[in-house]
Design an enzyme around this catalytic site. Structure first.
Site, mmCIF file in Angstrom:
data_model
loop_
_atom_site.group_PDB
_atom_site.id
_atom_site.type_symbol
_atom_site.label_atom_id
_atom_site.label_comp_id
_atom_site.label_asym_id
_atom_site.label_seq_id
_atom_site.Cartn_x
_atom_site.Cartn_y
_atom_site.Cartn_z
ATOM 1 N N HIS A 16 -14.945 -23.244 -63.163
ATOM 2 C CA HIS A 16 -15.705 -24.322 -62.503
ATOM 3 C C HIS A 16 -17.190 -23.955 -62.436
ATOM 4 C CE1 HIS A 16 -11.709 -25.017 -60.221
ATOM 5 N NE2 HIS A 16 -11.867 -26.072 -61.001
ATOM 6 N N LYS A 40 -2.045 -33.672 -50.938
ATOM 7 C CA LYS A 40 -1.951 -32.461 -51.777
ATOM 8 C C LYS A 40 -1.836 -31.244 -50.871
ATOM 9 C CE LYS A 40 -3.715 -32.041 -56.458
ATOM 10 N NZ LYS A 40 -4.861 -31.693 -57.298
ATOM 11 N N ARG A 89 -10.660 -27.749 -71.113
ATOM 12 C CA ARG A 89 -10.274 -26.401 -71.537
ATOM 13 C C ARG A 89 -9.473 -26.464 -72.829
ATOM 14 N NH1 ARG A 89 -7.534 -25.244 -65.858
ATOM 15 N NH2 ARG A 89 -6.949 -27.354 -66.432
ATOM 16 N N SER A 127 -7.178 -22.911 -61.097
ATOM 17 C CA SER A 127 -6.989 -22.492 -59.697
ATOM 18 C C SER A 127 -5.530 -22.080 -59.465
ATOM 19 C CB SER A 127 -7.335 -23.644 -58.748
ATOM 20 O OG SER A 127 -8.665 -24.049 -58.927
HETATM 21 O O1 PNS Z 1 -9.647 -30.639 -59.857
HETATM 22 P P1 PNS Z 1 -8.713 -31.790 -60.170
HETATM 23 O O2 PNS Z 1 -7.545 -31.783 -59.220
HETATM 24 O O3 PNS Z 1 -8.298 -31.812 -61.606
HETATM 25 O O4 PNS Z 1 -9.558 -33.135 -59.894
HETATM 26 C C1 PNS Z 1 -8.976 -34.412 -60.033
HETATM 27 C C2 PNS Z 1 -9.900 -35.501 -59.460
HETATM 28 C C3 PNS Z 1 -10.306 -35.191 -58.027
HETATM 29 C C4 PNS Z 1 -11.141 -35.626 -60.299
HETATM 30 C C5 PNS Z 1 -9.110 -36.857 -59.533
HETATM 31 O O5 PNS Z 1 -7.830 -36.685 -58.968
HETATM 32 C C6 PNS Z 1 -9.806 -37.989 -58.816
HETATM 33 O O6 PNS Z 1 -10.836 -38.485 -59.253
HETATM 34 N N1 PNS Z 1 -9.253 -38.391 -57.645
HETATM 35 C C7 PNS Z 1 -9.811 -39.418 -56.788
HETATM 36 C C8 PNS Z 1 -9.012 -40.706 -56.847
HETATM 37 C C9 PNS Z 1 -9.463 -41.564 -58.016
HETATM 38 O O7 PNS Z 1 -10.620 -41.907 -58.150
HETATM 39 N N2 PNS Z 1 -8.489 -41.943 -58.867
HETATM 40 C C10 PNS Z 1 -8.793 -42.751 -60.040
HETATM 41 C C11 PNS Z 1 -9.188 -41.924 -61.248
HETATM 42 S S1 PNS Z 1 -7.816 -41.047 -61.887
#
Ligand code: PNS
Length: 157
Positions: A16, A40, A89, A127
């Site tokens: 990150h 979560k 990645r 993570s």
């Molecule tokens: O670090 P991560 O868990 O891969 O991040 C995922 C994240 C936070 C970017 C994604 O889950 C997100 O944008 N969540 C917020 C809800 C949302 O906007 N959902 C619609 C797009 S998938």
């Protein structure tokens, strides 16, 4: 130009941090936005994750650390940002990331997702992997910043 780097960051890793450090070279302002997702099962609280990210990005003046709930695009609009920054990645990331980018496009046509290819040395890093290694007593000092490693070790000790 403002970019939002959204994620769970539970916890932040060198992967990150690599994306953040490269993002600040491309954008005027990078907002690292920690998703507060009560459903979560996170290892660290939102406050702790914010503190961890703040500590390891202190050297980057154009970085802001924040948290959000709900849709990323709604948060981006609030912050006046039209760019979402994400790291890629391996091939398996691509499917999930493309689906998210397309979903976000349908929610707000004004948003662009910019992907940075993760540096090669972090292509395996996540993570979850860090937590798994730490849980079984392995060394994580090469995977996460020092302050984060201390927090994880304290958690599992
Ligand atoms: O670090 P991560 O868990 O891969 O991040 C995922 C994240 C936070 C970017 C994604 O889950 C997100 O944008 N969540 C917020 C809800 C949302 O906007 N959902 C619609 C797009 S998938």
């Amino acid at each position: 130009m403002v970019a939002i780097y959204p994620g769970s960051f539970d916890p932040i890793t060198f992967g990150h941090l690599d994306i953040i450090e490269r993002g600040v070279k491309l954008f005027d302002h990078v907002i690292v936005a920690v998703l507060c997702n009560p459903s979560k099962n996170a290892l660290f609280s939102q406050e702790k994750r914010i503190e961890q990210i703040k500590k390891c990005t202190m050297h980057l003046s154009s970085v802001e650390i924040d948290s959000f709930t709900g849709l990323t695009v709604e948060y981006a609009k609030q912050k006046g940002a039209r760019v979402l920054l994400r790291g890629l990645r391996v091939l398996s990331d691509f499917e999930k990331e493309l689906q998210m980018a397309h979903t976000n496009q349908t929610l707000w046509s004004g948003v662009e997702t910019v992907f940075l290819a993760t540096s090669k040395e972090y292509s395996f890093l996540s993570s979850s992997i860090v937590k798994e290694i730490a849980q079984f007593g392995g060394s994580i000092s090469h995977l996460v910043p020092e302050n984060v490693a201390k927090d994880i070790l304290m958690h599992y000790s």
